[in-house]
Scaffold this motif. Structure first.
Motif, PDB file in Angstrom:
ATOM      1  N   ALA A   1      33.633  26.472  17.033  1.00 35.59           N
ATOM      2  CA  ALA A   1      32.608  27.511  16.895  1.00 35.59           C
ATOM      3  C   ALA A   1      32.785  28.582  17.975  1.00 35.59           C
ATOM      4  CB  ALA A   1      31.218  26.892  16.974  1.00 35.59           C
ATOM      5  N   ALA A   2      33.151  28.135  19.187  1.00 39.64           N
ATOM      6  CA  ALA A   2      33.373  29.099  20.269  1.00 39.64           C
ATOM      7  C   ALA A   2      34.596  29.976  19.977  1.00 39.64           C
ATOM      8  CB  ALA A   2      33.546  28.356  21.586  1.00 39.64           C
ATOM      9  N   MET A   3      35.676  29.368  19.465  1.00 40.64           N
ATOM     10  CA  MET A   3      36.850  30.136  19.070  1.00 40.64           C
ATOM     11  C   MET A   3      36.489  31.160  17.997  1.00 40.64           C
ATOM     12  SD  MET A   3      39.740  27.128  18.861  1.00 40.64           S
ATOM     13  CE  MET A   3      40.948  28.207  18.116  1.00 40.64           C
ATOM     14  N   ASP A   4      35.693  30.712  17.021  1.00 44.93           N
ATOM     15  CA  ASP A   4      35.269  31.589  15.942  1.00 44.93           C
ATOM     16  C   ASP A   4      34.476  32.772  16.487  1.00 44.93           C
ATOM     17  OD1 ASP A   4      35.147  32.097  13.095  1.00 44.93           O
ATOM     18  OD2 ASP A   4      33.019  31.581  13.202  1.00 44.93           O
ATOM     19  N   GLY A   5      33.633  32.502  17.454  1.00 49.78           N
ATOM     20  CA  GLY A   5      32.847  33.576  18.058  1.00 49.78           C
ATOM     21  C   GLY A   5      33.731  34.606  18.742  1.00 49.78           C
ATOM     22  N   ALA A   6      34.772  34.135  19.452  1.00 53.31           N
ATOM     23  CA  ALA A   6      35.684  35.056  20.132  1.00 53.31           C
ATOM     24  C   ALA A   6      36.437  35.918  19.130  1.00 53.31           C
ATOM     25  CB  ALA A   6      36.664  34.274  21.002  1.00 53.31           C
ATOM     26  N   LEU A   7      36.822  35.322  18.002  1.00 46.44           N
ATOM     27  CA  LEU A   7      37.535  36.068  16.967  1.00 46.44           C
ATOM     28  C   LEU A   7      36.633  37.093  16.287  1.00 46.44           C
ATOM     29  CD1 LEU A   7      39.525  33.095  15.398  1.00 46.44           C
ATOM     30  CD2 LEU A   7      40.531  35.078  16.553  1.00 46.44           C
ATOM     31  N   ILE A   8      35.400  36.674  15.968  1.00 47.61           N
ATOM     32  CA  ILE A   8      34.487  37.577  15.258  1.00 47.61           C
ATOM     33  C   ILE A   8      34.037  38.724  16.157  1.00 47.61           C
ATOM     34  CG2 ILE A   8      32.204  37.735  14.199  1.00 47.61           C
ATOM     35  CD1 ILE A   8      32.678  35.019  12.968  1.00 47.61           C
TER      36      ILE A   8
ATOM     37  N   GLY B   1      31.650  45.093  12.012  1.00 44.34           N
ATOM     38  CA  GLY B   1      30.766  45.781  12.945  1.00 44.34           C
ATOM     39  C   GLY B   1      30.810  45.198  14.332  1.00 44.34           C
ATOM     40  N   GLY B   2      31.823  44.366  14.643  1.00 42.84           N
ATOM     41  CA  GLY B   2      31.932  43.796  15.969  1.00 42.84           C
ATOM     42  C   GLY B   2      30.828  42.838  16.297  1.00 42.84           C
ATOM     43  N   LYS B   3      30.331  42.093  15.315  1.00 43.50           N
ATOM     44  CA  LYS B   3      29.248  41.141  15.551  1.00 43.50           C
ATOM     45  C   LYS B   3      29.813  39.749  15.767  1.00 43.50           C
ATOM     46  CE  LYS B   3      25.987  44.195  14.680  1.00 43.50           C
ATOM     47  NZ  LYS B   3      25.027  44.625  15.677  1.00 43.50           N
ATOM     48  N   GLN B   4      29.129  38.930  16.505  1.00 40.35           N
ATOM     49  CA  GLN B   4      29.574  37.571  16.728  1.00 40.35           C
ATOM     50  C   GLN B   4      28.407  36.615  16.499  1.00 40.35           C
ATOM     51  OE1 GLN B   4      30.935  37.265  20.748  1.00 40.35           O
ATOM     52  NE2 GLN B   4      28.947  37.516  21.645  1.00 40.35           N
ATOM     53  N   PRO B   5      28.682  35.387  16.067  1.00 41.27           N
ATOM     54  CA  PRO B   5      27.605  34.460  15.755  1.00 41.27           C
ATOM     55  C   PRO B   5      27.108  33.713  16.972  1.00 41.27           C
ATOM     56  CG  PRO B   5      29.708  33.473  15.237  1.00 41.27           C
ATOM     57  CD  PRO B   5      29.998  34.825  15.776  1.00 41.27           C
ATOM     58  N   GLN B   6      25.856  33.363  16.937  1.00 37.69           N
ATOM     59  CA  GLN B   6      25.305  32.424  17.903  1.00 37.69           C
ATOM     60  C   GLN B   6      25.506  31.025  17.346  1.00 37.69           C
ATOM     61  OE1 GLN B   6      24.057  33.220  20.771  1.00 37.69           O
ATOM     62  NE2 GLN B   6      23.742  35.422  20.607  1.00 37.69           N
ATOM     63  N   ALA B   7      25.656  30.025  18.217  1.00 39.33           N
ATOM     64  CA  ALA B   7      25.862  28.655  17.751  1.00 39.33           C
ATOM     65  C   ALA B   7      24.680  28.243  16.879  1.00 39.33           C
ATOM     66  CB  ALA B   7      25.994  27.711  18.942  1.00 39.33           C
ATOM     67  N   GLY B   8      24.979  27.893  15.623  1.00 39.32           N
ATOM     68  CA  GLY B   8      23.949  27.418  14.713  1.00 39.32           C
ATOM     69  C   GLY B   8      23.003  28.491  14.242  1.00 39.32           C
ATOM     70  N   GLY B   9      23.341  29.757  14.474  1.00 37.11           N
ATOM     71  CA  GLY B   9      22.399  30.807  14.077  1.00 37.11           C
ATOM     72  C   GLY B   9      23.101  31.984  13.459  1.00 37.11           C
ATOM     73  N   SER B  10      22.415  33.101  13.351  1.00 36.14           N
ATOM     74  CA  SER B  10      22.972  34.290  12.712  1.00 36.14           C
ATOM     75  C   SER B  10      23.781  35.087  13.727  1.00 36.14           C
ATOM     76  CB  SER B  10      21.822  35.153  12.177  1.00 36.14           C
ATOM     77  OG  SER B  10      20.963  35.525  13.240  1.00 36.14           O
TER      78      SER B  10
ATOM     79  N   ARG C   1      39.724  17.902  17.043  1.00 33.94           N
ATOM     80  CA  ARG C   1      39.474  17.080  18.217  1.00 33.94           C
ATOM     81  C   ARG C   1      38.006  16.729  18.309  1.00 33.94           C
ATOM     82  NH1 ARG C   1      42.602  21.795  21.019  1.00 33.94           N
ATOM     83  NH2 ARG C   1      41.233  22.755  19.485  1.00 33.94           N
ATOM     84  N   ALA C   2      37.713  15.801  19.217  1.00 35.65           N
ATOM     85  CA  ALA C   2      36.315  15.429  19.431  1.00 35.65           C
ATOM     86  C   ALA C   2      35.533  16.648  19.879  1.00 35.65           C
ATOM     87  CB  ALA C   2      36.231  14.333  20.488  1.00 35.65           C
ATOM     88  N   GLY C   3      34.395  16.813  19.285  1.00 37.39           N
ATOM     89  CA  GLY C   3      33.568  17.966  19.629  1.00 37.39           C
ATOM     90  C   GLY C   3      33.881  19.190  18.791  1.00 37.39           C
ATOM     91  N   ASP C   4      34.976  19.122  17.983  1.00 33.39           N
ATOM     92  CA  ASP C   4      35.324  20.216  17.095  1.00 33.39           C
ATOM     93  C   ASP C   4      35.018  19.781  15.676  1.00 33.39           C
ATOM     94  OD1 ASP C   4      36.298  21.278  19.370  1.00 33.39           O
ATOM     95  OD2 ASP C   4      38.414  20.872  18.915  1.00 33.39           O
ATOM     96  N   GLY C   5      35.223  20.703  14.746  1.00 30.02           N
ATOM     97  CA  GLY C   5      35.191  20.280  13.361  1.00 30.02           C
ATOM     98  C   GLY C   5      34.326  21.133  12.482  1.00 30.02           C
ATOM     99  N   VAL C   6      34.198  20.663  11.235  1.00 29.05           N
ATOM    100  CA  VAL C   6      33.421  21.383  10.239  1.00 29.05           C
ATOM    101  C   VAL C   6      32.316  20.483   9.747  1.00 29.05           C
ATOM    102  CG1 VAL C   6      35.293  22.888   9.518  1.00 29.05           C
ATOM    103  CG2 VAL C   6      35.076  20.657   8.474  1.00 29.05           C
TER     104      VAL C   6
END
Length: 399
Positions: free
Chosen positions: A48-55, A61-70, A3-8
């Protein structure tokens, strides 16, 4: 379709929509991060937000990504952080997926104690497994949380009753009616299948019909008690979902005038909760999940309460890990069956299939004519109807 605003980002030029969606799904499944997923693509927007919730739940180690960062810290033990995460997953995923993720969070990240906070309980998606977790925490639950917990449990119980009650009553009422055979039935009470089978010798080929000499029918079940049902439920920790479903079915059966229902729960002690069956929530909070198992003692209690063996169905719900007297348990089952009791052994009453169970005990019960099998809530009415009518049980094919 993305969808708009999503993607790779970084996808090859000329990629088809189907290929793009497939790449997106693989990226979400694999988790990504520093090219480790092998796709070479980064998610953006909602993905990216979905990915963060999953990670946050499934990442290393229960880590999650920041948007565009580590990656940064995951859920940890912070109630506000967990509450935000619970809100996120309810936004991004369907209810069935949310329930699985909540269960995994409790198991993987040790979040059970946070459920003792009313704000947390209000944020979760209630289901049978959450009820089991709350029941296991009951003794540690502060008074400020208890009413919220009861409200959560009541919501789940009422949803289950709405789904299961009508079909259960209809199925068992039919079984009771068919059990009230009469020799001179009214026209609308004739059991045509049995009538035809009983009169096949009176078939007239020239007329291509059967002329019945004897009608077989069934009368309507009276208002008096026709059958007695004893639900004997193992309340060890692994049986949590079964305890929830058994309590709901117990309440439904207790509402039927033609069935006298008794609910007994046990670990190394035996508790009769029959007088609370009008409210399955009270039943559930009367259980104590965990502890040992003494099936023999529980069956001894149930056996002592049977007054009409030929009209009684005993349903043992247990994984059969016996901590009591094994030979005593088997002799008790054999004695009940010899007296006319219909004995049903369920390894579980849930949607999860058979749990780990004692196969030696299961084989011994099968040799006594009481095969042990896992039963879904949807199949349970059919199992009970077969037991009431003394027909072979509809044991599911596990091959």
């Amino acid at each position: 379709m993305a969808r708009a605003g999503d993607g790779v980002a970084g996808e090859p030029d000329g990629m088809t929509d189907a290929a793009r969606e497939r790449l997106r799904r693989w990226r979400l499944v694999l988790g990504g991060g520093e090219g480790a997923d092998g796709t070479g693509c980064a998610l953006s927007g909602r993905d990216a937000a979905m990915d963060g919730a999953l990670i946050a739940l499934y990442g290393k180690g229960g880590k999650q990504p920041q948007a565009g960062g580590s990656r940064s810290a995951g859920l940890g033990a912070s109630a506000p952080s967990v509450a935000r995460w619970l809100g996120d997953i309810r936004t991004y995923f369907p209810s069935s997926v949310v329930q699985v993720m909540q269960r995994d969070a409790i198991d993987r990240l040790g979040l059970a104690t946070l459920l003792l906070e009313p704000e947390m309980l209000e944020a979760v998606e209630a289901d049978v497994h959450l009820v089991g977790t709350l029941l296991s925490l009951d003794k540690a639950m502060p008074e400020t949380t208890r009413e919220t917990a009861r409200a959560v449990v009541r919501k789940v119980v009422e949803d289950l009753e709405r789904r299961l009650a009508t079909r259960t009553r209809a199925t068992l009422t039919g079984a009771l009616d068919r059990g009230a055979r009469v020799s001179r039935p009214r026209h609308h009470d004739i059991d045509w299948n049995r009538t035809i089978a009983a009169n096949l010798k009176h078939y007239l080929p020239e007329h291509r019909t059967v002329v019945p000499e004897r009608l077989v029918g069934y009368g309507r079940a009276s208002r008096s008690v026709r059958k007695e049902v004893v639900l004997c439920v193992d309340q060890s920790g692994s049986m949590a979902a079964s305890v929830v479903y058994a309590s709901v079915f117990g309440a439904v059966l207790a509402s039927m005038r033609s069935i006298s229902t008794r609910l007994v729960v046990f670990d190394t002690a035996v508790v009769d909760l029959t007088d609370q069956l009008d409210d399955p929530v009270d039943v559930l909070f009367g259980t104590q999940l965990g502890g040992g198992t003494d099936i023999n003692r529980a069956l001894a209690y149930c056996q002592s309460r049977i007054t009409r063996p030929a009209d009684t169905v005993v349903v043992l719900i247990s994984d059969l890990y016996e901590g009591g007297i094994r030979d005593g348990m088997l002799k008790r089952v054999a004695a009940m069956k010899a007296s006319g009791v219909q004995f049903v052994t369920l390894l579980a009453l849930s949607d999860e299939g058979a749990p780990a169970y004692d196969r030696e005990h299961a084989a011994a019960l099968a040799a006594l004519g009481a095969p042990a099998f896992a039963c879904t809530p949807d199949l349970f009415p059919e199992v009970m109807a077969a037991a009431i009518e003394k027909r072979p049980l509809p044991v599911p094919d596990t091959a």
